[in-house]
Design a protein around this motif. Structure first.
Motif, PDB file in Angstrom:
ATOM      1  N   TYR A   1       8.026  13.510  31.230  1.00  0.00           N
ATOM      2  CA  TYR A   1       8.581  14.601  32.019  1.00  0.00           C
ATOM      3  C   TYR A   1       7.554  15.154  33.002  1.00  0.00           C
ATOM      4  O   TYR A   1       6.357  15.258  32.705  1.00  0.00           O
ATOM      5  CB  TYR A   1       9.065  15.733  31.102  1.00  0.00           C
ATOM      6  CG  TYR A   1      10.265  15.351  30.278  1.00  0.00           C
ATOM      7  CD1 TYR A   1      11.555  15.485  30.776  1.00  0.00           C
ATOM      8  CD2 TYR A   1      10.108  14.827  28.993  1.00  0.00           C
ATOM      9  CE1 TYR A   1      12.663  15.124  30.018  1.00  0.00           C
ATOM     10  CE2 TYR A   1      11.204  14.460  28.227  1.00  0.00           C
ATOM     11  CZ  TYR A   1      12.476  14.613  28.749  1.00  0.00           C
ATOM     12  OH  TYR A   1      13.567  14.247  27.990  1.00  0.00           O
ATOM     13  N   SER A   2       8.076  15.536  34.169  1.00  0.00           N
ATOM     14  CA  SER A   2       7.285  16.255  35.162  1.00  0.00           C
ATOM     15  C   SER A   2       7.135  17.710  34.731  1.00  0.00           C
ATOM     16  O   SER A   2       8.010  18.263  34.053  1.00  0.00           O
ATOM     17  CB  SER A   2       7.988  16.185  36.521  1.00  0.00           C
ATOM     18  OG  SER A   2       7.423  17.099  37.435  1.00  0.00           O
ATOM     19  N   GLN A   3       6.051  18.331  35.175  1.00  0.00           N
ATOM     20  CA  GLN A   3       5.852  19.749  34.880  1.00  0.00           C
ATOM     21  C   GLN A   3       6.449  20.669  35.952  1.00  0.00           C
ATOM     22  O   GLN A   3       6.533  21.876  35.760  1.00  0.00           O
ATOM     23  CB  GLN A   3       4.360  20.055  34.725  1.00  0.00           C
ATOM     24  CG  GLN A   3       3.847  19.877  33.309  1.00  0.00           C
ATOM     25  CD  GLN A   3       4.082  18.483  32.754  1.00  0.00           C
ATOM     26  OE1 GLN A   3       3.436  17.525  33.157  1.00  0.00           O
ATOM     27  NE2 GLN A   3       5.018  18.368  31.826  1.00  0.00           N
ATOM     28  N   CYS A   4       6.865  20.065  37.082  1.00  0.00           N
ATOM     29  CA  CYS A   4       7.488  20.857  38.148  1.00  0.00           C
ATOM     30  C   CYS A   4       8.180  19.906  39.114  1.00  0.00           C
ATOM     31  O   CYS A   4       7.574  18.913  39.523  1.00  0.00           O
ATOM     32  CB  CYS A   4       6.432  21.683  38.898  1.00  0.00           C
ATOM     33  SG  CYS A   4       7.110  22.693  40.226  1.00  0.00           S
TER      34      CYS A   4
ATOM     35  N   LEU B   1      13.489  16.044  36.132  1.00  0.00           N
ATOM     36  CA  LEU B   1      12.240  16.075  35.360  1.00  0.00           C
ATOM     37  C   LEU B   1      11.877  14.748  34.689  1.00  0.00           C
ATOM     38  O   LEU B   1      10.689  14.471  34.472  1.00  0.00           O
ATOM     39  CB  LEU B   1      12.312  17.162  34.284  1.00  0.00           C
ATOM     40  CG  LEU B   1      12.461  18.610  34.771  1.00  0.00           C
ATOM     41  CD1 LEU B   1      12.522  19.544  33.573  1.00  0.00           C
ATOM     42  CD2 LEU B   1      11.324  19.003  35.701  1.00  0.00           C
ATOM     43  N   HIS B   2      12.873  13.937  34.314  1.00  0.00           N
ATOM     44  CA  HIS B   2      12.582  12.694  33.598  1.00  0.00           C
ATOM     45  C   HIS B   2      12.042  11.659  34.586  1.00  0.00           C
ATOM     46  O   HIS B   2      12.744  11.236  35.502  1.00  0.00           O
ATOM     47  CB  HIS B   2      13.843  12.172  32.914  1.00  0.00           C
ATOM     48  CG  HIS B   2      13.624  10.947  32.083  1.00  0.00           C
ATOM     49  ND1 HIS B   2      14.627  10.044  31.809  1.00  0.00           N
ATOM     50  CD2 HIS B   2      12.512  10.456  31.477  1.00  0.00           C
ATOM     51  CE1 HIS B   2      14.150   9.069  31.065  1.00  0.00           C
ATOM     52  NE2 HIS B   2      12.872   9.295  30.852  1.00  0.00           N
TER      53      HIS B   2
ATOM     54  N   ALA C   1       8.278  12.550  23.528  1.00  0.00           N
ATOM     55  CA  ALA C   1       8.157  13.240  24.813  1.00  0.00           C
ATOM     56  C   ALA C   1       6.699  13.405  25.217  1.00  0.00           C
ATOM     57  O   ALA C   1       5.853  13.808  24.411  1.00  0.00           O
ATOM     58  CB  ALA C   1       8.833  14.609  24.731  1.00  0.00           C
ATOM     59  N   VAL C   2       6.409  13.074  26.469  1.00  0.00           N
ATOM     60  CA  VAL C   2       5.073  13.246  27.036  1.00  0.00           C
ATOM     61  C   VAL C   2       5.230  13.891  28.413  1.00  0.00           C
ATOM     62  O   VAL C   2       6.328  13.981  28.967  1.00  0.00           O
ATOM     63  CB  VAL C   2       4.317  11.908  27.159  1.00  0.00           C
ATOM     64  CG1 VAL C   2       4.207  11.227  25.802  1.00  0.00           C
ATOM     65  CG2 VAL C   2       4.982  10.977  28.163  1.00  0.00           C
ATOM     66  N   GLY C   3       4.115  14.344  28.983  1.00  0.00           N
ATOM     67  CA  GLY C   3       4.145  14.986  30.286  1.00  0.00           C
ATOM     68  C   GLY C   3       3.170  14.342  31.252  1.00  0.00           C
ATOM     69  O   GLY C   3       2.252  13.619  30.846  1.00  0.00           O
TER      70      GLY C   3
END
Length: 722
Positions: free
Chosen positions: A78-81, A270-271, A291-293
């Motif tokens: 996932y993106s943080q923004c 976000l994905h 889940a990772v970022g």
């Protein structure tokens, strides 16, 4: 970001959780590659579920497929923004937006104290090079800190009003970075490639046309990645390299009403893909669950190479390589775009296991395992889960605050009052009192439609479209400014001034607004007001503001002050070609030709990024100084370059005619000089006088008499031709 157990999620503040609190076994020695080349590829606006490797049945991405088959694929990254600059800042720093402070694409820069991935690799002895395809990632944002080489020589297309227009074909970006890599192939290196192709406007080459243009853009981006990797392979680098492919965020594509990105926090935004290929294809074909970022990428790359990997919110993913599952973690994301631009509520979200919670005035909870499209809101049905994640977000953001634009100080307020504008604006209100962005989608898409109309030159339609919207939403800053600019272009200056005033009532120090007003008042011959607005703009955008002040000083006949302001503009941003040009003009007028030649050449080099712009007398000024210093052959080339850009340029034609006359090429001189008149559709008396006067000065009396006679026939009452 990570936590020990799900039952403790509320108990820990994000600072502790983000530091990698879960104990993990050390990575296997096979997962360390000291000195290996590191290649990070970011494909902007690429949602994971539009890639075949993530199960998409459409599209064509053979390069990414091959990269994935020889590497590790993280299934739920996932993106943080969902905005380019904040997301890439998290990618490079391994820190959340609420910690690194970059919360939007405009108005924020990466702080000097932030240690970027490039800076860390540089400290570890790596050569560092990057090339980007979007203005959003220009070096002035601070994102280039730590790079030895950073190519952001973008070509500005269209009107320049939209950041998405300010991009370049990824093929140019690939060539720029590949050339740097090839020159440093014998050194440990970190290379960053940024491609912008899937971003709007979707216009893939005909060879990649698909039913969905977005997919066609992805296919073209895939080809570009293949070109770049092929050049690495040709130098023997690819198989030795750690190659990571990511995206900064996804794209709405209308799934929840949003066509593009930035406003909402659903999975389509976000994905993102995260694919890691290790040297020699180690662990190829591995799928990693959990889940990772994007904040995890920087510590992962540093650990893989044995470099220092401390001070991150993210955690290294290396232990997950063998486990095939990332440790339990809660992944944070945010968007302040609706709040900063429209006065609506900001959003934050947390992904924890199978649940995705979006904190908004009307909260949402989705079971992404059973409902990946996020259609069924479970916030009421599973209230305890929603409350737990809401509490986690509360703790995560407790020490963070939304930093609004810097308030006007006492001097600025006094200047604004003197100019007739409101000197203050209401502070940003608490998010719970603001409209929910998901309820404002129709309004937002109306604005987007108006932005497209503006880009196509339909300014009257822009005004008509946004009038009713602004009656309902007067605090929509972007809409107010868009209307104001359209009013300028249709010649309704007084209304435009009023509209810009409404923008300043919301954000008193907005530099773009002050610069627009400076231009309006300069055209209306109100230099004092123009200067006052430019000085206010200098508080936030010194490069553009000092350039405007330099132009105002030239108009006022104050060349020394003009040069001083132009040099201050260049100090702030060396790519300001107009500032270099003005320095050259002042030096030329003072007879300092060596200084002028250097300044004109810098201006020409800088202007290559904006080939559609026309700067009259740029090449002619250089040619004049070259001719004066004996460089006649080069002077002729520069005069011709001037006429290629401005066919009727009096400076270019008079200068070239003078050069020809000095060489005895009288016939060519007469032909060139005649073009001052013949090159115009409706030549005025001044154009004729330029020709007559030039022939007189050059001593060609016959030609002067001939053109004076022609002028008398057209302008019998003009005393200059008697």
């Amino acid at each position: 970001m990570c936590r020990v157990t799900r039952s403790l999620v509320v108990a820990f503040a994000v600072a502790a959780a983000a530091a990698g609190c879960a104990r993990q076994s050390p990575p296997a020695a096979a997962d360390r590659f000291p000195g290996a080349p590191v290649v990070l590829i970011s494909i902007d606006t690429l949602r994971a579920d539009h890639l075949p490797v993530y199960g998409y049945r459409g599209g064509s991405t053979p390069t990414i497929d091959r990269l994935a088959s020889g590497g590790l694929v993280f299934d739920t990254a996932y993106s943080q923004c969902p905005l380019t600059l904040p997301s890439h800042t998290s990618l490079f720093t391994g820190r959340l937006p609420l910690h690194h402070g970059v919360r939007d694409n405009i108005g924020y820069t990466v702080a000097p104290e932030e240690r970027t991935l490039a800076a860390r690799f540089k400290a570890a002895g790596y050569a560092t090079g990057g090339a980007v395809s979007s203005y959003v990632l220009r070096h002035q944002t601070g994102i280039a800190r730590g790079f030895d080489f950073f190519d952001d020589a973008l070509t500005i297309s269209g009107t320049g009003e939209s950041l998405s227009e300010t991009q370049r074909d990824g093929a140019l970006t690939v060539d720029a970075l590949a050339a740097w890599v090839e020159a440093h192939a014998t050194q440990p290196l970190f290379a960053f490639l940024h491609l912008y192709e899937p971003h709007t406007p979707y216009s893939p080459p005909p060879s990649h046309a698909m039913t969905q243009p977005y997919d066609g853009e992805i296919a073209y981006a895939d080809e570009l990645v293949g070109r770049f990797l092929d050049r690495l392979a040709a130098r023997g680098l690819f198989d030795r390299a750690i190659v990571v492919l990511v995206s900064d965020h996804g794209e709405g594509l209308g799934d929840h009403g949003e066509g593009e990105h930035g406003l909402l926090l659903y999975r389509e935004a976000l994905h993102v893909p995260v694919i890691v290929r290790l040297p020699g294809g180690a662990r190829g074909g591995t799928r990693v669950a959990g889940a990772v970022g994007l904040v995890d990428v920087a510590p992962t790359l540093l650990e893989l190479t044995g470099a220092s990997a401390e001070g991150f919110d993210g955690a290294s993913l290396v232990p997950a390589f063998a486990a095939r599952r990332a440790s339990d973690r809660t992944v944070y994301a945010e968007t302040l775009y609706p709040r900063l631009h429209f006065g609506w509520s900001d959003l934050a979200s947390a992904v924890d296991g199978r649940y995705h919670y979006i904190h908004a005035p009307r909260p949402e909870l989705f079971d992404v395992a059973a409902d990946p499209a996020e259609r069924q809101n479970l916030a009421a049905a599973r209230a305890s889960t929603a409350a737990s994640l809401a509490a986690w977000l509360g703790r995560a953001t407790a020490s963070s605050r939304v930093v609004p634009p810097a308030p006007a100080d006492a001097e600025a307020r006094e200047r604004l009052r003197a100019l007739g504008y409101a000197a203050s604006s209401a502070p940003l209100a608490a998010g719970a009192t603001l409209p929910d962005p998901k309820d404002q989608i129709a309004t937002y898409e109306t604005l987007r439609r108006a932005q497209r109309l503006a880009a196509e030159g339909h300014d009257r339609e822009v005004i008509e479209t946004l009038g009713p919207l602004l009656a309902r939403e007067p605090n929509m800053l972007d809409a107010q400014e868009l209307v104001a600019k359209s009013l300028v272009r249709v010649g309704r200056s007084r209304e435009a001034i009023d509209a810009f005033g409404r923008v300043l009532a919301i954000e008193p120090l907005k530099p773009e607004t002050h610069l627009a007003l400076a231009r309006i008042f300069a055209l209306e011959r109100q230099p004092a007001r123009a200067q006052a607005h430019a000085e206010l703009a200098a508080r936030r955008d010194p490069a553009a503001a000092y350039e405007t002040l330099a132009e105002l000083m030239m108009d006022a006949g104050r060349p020394a002050d003009a040069a001083a302001f132009a040099k201050r503009s260049i100090e702030a941003d060396a790519s300001r070609y107009m500032s270099h040009f003005l320095v050259g003009v002042v030096a030329q007028q003072a007879g300092r030709c060596d200084e002028a030649i250097a300044a004109f050449r810098r201006a020409i080099d800088a202007k290559r990024a904006e080939p559609g712009a026309v700067v009259r007398n740029l090449h002619a000024g250089l040619a004049d100084c070259l001719a004066r210093t004996g460089g006649t052959a080069e002077a002729e080339r520069e005069f011709r370059a001037e006429l290629a850009e401005v066919p009727s340029s009096p400076e270019g034609r008079v200068g070239l005619a003078t050069l020809y006359r000095s060489q005895g090429r009288d016939a060519e001189a007469r032909t060139v000089l005649a073009g001052v008149v013949t090159g115009l559709h409706q030549p005025n008396a001044d154009a004729y006088w330029t020709v007559v006067h030039a022939f007189t000065v050059l001593g060609d009396a016959a030609a002067a008499r001939e053109w004076a006679a022609k002028a008398r026939g057209q302008f019998p009452r003009d005393p200059r031709f008697r």
